[in-house]
Motif scaffolding. Structure first.
Motif, PDB file in Angstrom:
ATOM      1  N   ARG A   5       0.858  -1.187   0.000  1.00 15.23           N
ATOM      2  CA  ARG A   5       0.000   0.000   0.000  1.00 15.23           C
ATOM      3  C   ARG A   5       0.888   1.229   0.000  1.00 15.23           C
ATOM      4  NH1 ARG A   5      -5.272  -0.605   3.497  1.00 15.23           N
ATOM      5  NH2 ARG A   5      -5.644   1.199   2.189  1.00 15.23           N
ATOM      6  N   ILE A   6       0.704   2.066  -1.036  1.00 17.30           N
ATOM      7  CA  ILE A   6       1.514   3.272  -1.203  1.00 17.30           C
ATOM      8  C   ILE A   6       0.576   4.433  -1.510  1.00 17.30           C
ATOM      9  CG2 ILE A   6       3.381   4.362  -2.520  1.00 17.30           C
ATOM     10  CD1 ILE A   6       4.129   1.434  -3.436  1.00 17.30           C
ATOM     11  N   ASN A   7       0.774   5.547  -0.819  1.00 22.80           N
ATOM     12  CA  ASN A   7      -0.017   6.751  -1.042  1.00 22.80           C
ATOM     13  C   ASN A   7       0.931   7.913  -1.318  1.00 22.80           C
ATOM     14  OD1 ASN A   7      -2.254   8.431  -1.190  1.00 22.80           O
ATOM     15  ND2 ASN A   7      -2.337   8.772   1.006  1.00 22.80           N
ATOM     16  N   VAL A   8       0.660   8.659  -2.381  1.00 22.99           N
ATOM     17  CA  VAL A   8       1.477   9.818  -2.748  1.00 22.99           C
ATOM     18  C   VAL A   8       0.574  11.046  -2.716  1.00 22.99           C
ATOM     19  CG1 VAL A   8       2.929  10.862  -4.521  1.00 22.99           C
ATOM     20  CG2 VAL A   8       2.928   8.373  -4.226  1.00 22.99           C
ATOM     21  N   TYR A   9       0.997  12.057  -1.960  1.00 19.31           N
ATOM     22  CA  TYR A   9       0.205  13.280  -1.869  1.00 19.31           C
ATOM     23  C   TYR A   9       1.132  14.450  -1.596  1.00 19.31           C
ATOM     24  CZ  TYR A   9       0.663  12.277   3.134  1.00 19.31           C
ATOM     25  OH  TYR A   9       1.166  11.991   4.384  1.00 19.31           O
ATOM     26  N   ALA A  19       3.903   4.712   2.918  1.00 12.87           N
ATOM     27  CA  ALA A  19       3.668   3.316   2.552  1.00 12.87           C
ATOM     28  C   ALA A  19       3.801   2.418   3.770  1.00 12.87           C
ATOM     29  CB  ALA A  19       4.673   2.887   1.490  1.00 12.87           C
ATOM     30  N   GLY A  49      -2.699   6.246  -9.210  1.00 15.52           N
ATOM     31  CA  GLY A  49      -3.700   6.037  -8.167  1.00 15.52           C
ATOM     32  C   GLY A  49      -4.732   5.009  -8.611  1.00 15.52           C
ATOM     33  N   LEU A  53      -0.879   2.542  -6.859  1.00 17.75           N
ATOM     34  CA  LEU A  53      -0.937   3.385  -5.663  1.00 17.75           C
ATOM     35  C   LEU A  53      -2.356   3.376  -5.107  1.00 17.75           C
ATOM     36  CD1 LEU A  53       0.990   6.499  -7.081  1.00 17.75           C
ATOM     37  CD2 LEU A  53       1.948   4.602  -5.751  1.00 17.75           C
ATOM     38  N   GLU A  54      -2.491   3.826  -3.892  1.00 17.25           N
ATOM     39  CA  GLU A  54      -3.812   3.918  -3.282  1.00 17.25           C
ATOM     40  C   GLU A  54      -4.703   4.861  -4.088  1.00 17.25           C
ATOM     41  OE1 GLU A  54      -4.939   2.267  -0.171  1.00 17.25           O
ATOM     42  OE2 GLU A  54      -3.342   1.134  -1.142  1.00 17.25           O
ATOM     43  N   GLU A  55      -5.979   4.580  -4.088  1.00 15.17           N
ATOM     44  CA  GLU A  55      -6.963   5.438  -4.755  1.00 15.17           C
ATOM     45  C   GLU A  55      -6.819   6.855  -4.221  1.00 15.17           C
ATOM     46  OE1 GLU A  55      -9.451   6.043  -7.640  1.00 15.17           O
ATOM     47  OE2 GLU A  55      -9.156   3.957  -7.076  1.00 15.17           O
ATOM     48  N   GLY A  56      -6.817   7.836  -5.105  1.00 12.01           N
ATOM     49  CA  GLY A  56      -6.695   9.238  -4.704  1.00 12.01           C
ATOM     50  C   GLY A  56      -5.265   9.747  -4.651  1.00 12.01           C
ATOM     51  N   SER A  57      -4.290   8.857  -4.847  1.00 11.32           N
ATOM     52  CA  SER A  57      -2.890   9.282  -4.849  1.00 11.32           C
ATOM     53  C   SER A  57      -2.579  10.111  -6.084  1.00 11.32           C
ATOM     54  CB  SER A  57      -1.955   8.064  -4.854  1.00 11.32           C
ATOM     55  OG  SER A  57      -1.955   7.404  -3.623  1.00 11.32           O
TER      56      SER A  57
END
Length: 68
Positions: A5-9, A19, A49, A53-57
């Protein structure tokens, strides 16, 4: 093993890549792959995303640039 699980913002001045442990290992493997001597300049990977990547990233591009 846990699911990666990876999130980019971020904002215009700061990007965060967050992550879990499996996600960090996944990113490390991708970066090690980009560093492989057999790959040429300009090789890159797109992470999106809802896909890698996680949804919304925010989309993320990992790129090899030998001019740097």
């Amino acid at each position: 093993m846990d699911e990666s699980r990876i999130n980019v913002y971020g904002s215009a001045t700061e990007i965060t890549i967050a992550a879990n442990a499996a996600g960090l290992r996944d990113l490390a493997e991708r970066l090690m792959g980009l560093a492989d001597p057999g790959l040429g300049d300009g090789y890159h990977e797109h992470l999106e995303g809802g896909i890698n990547l996680e949804e919304g990233s925010v989309s993320l591009i990992l790129a090899r640039d030998e001019a740097l």
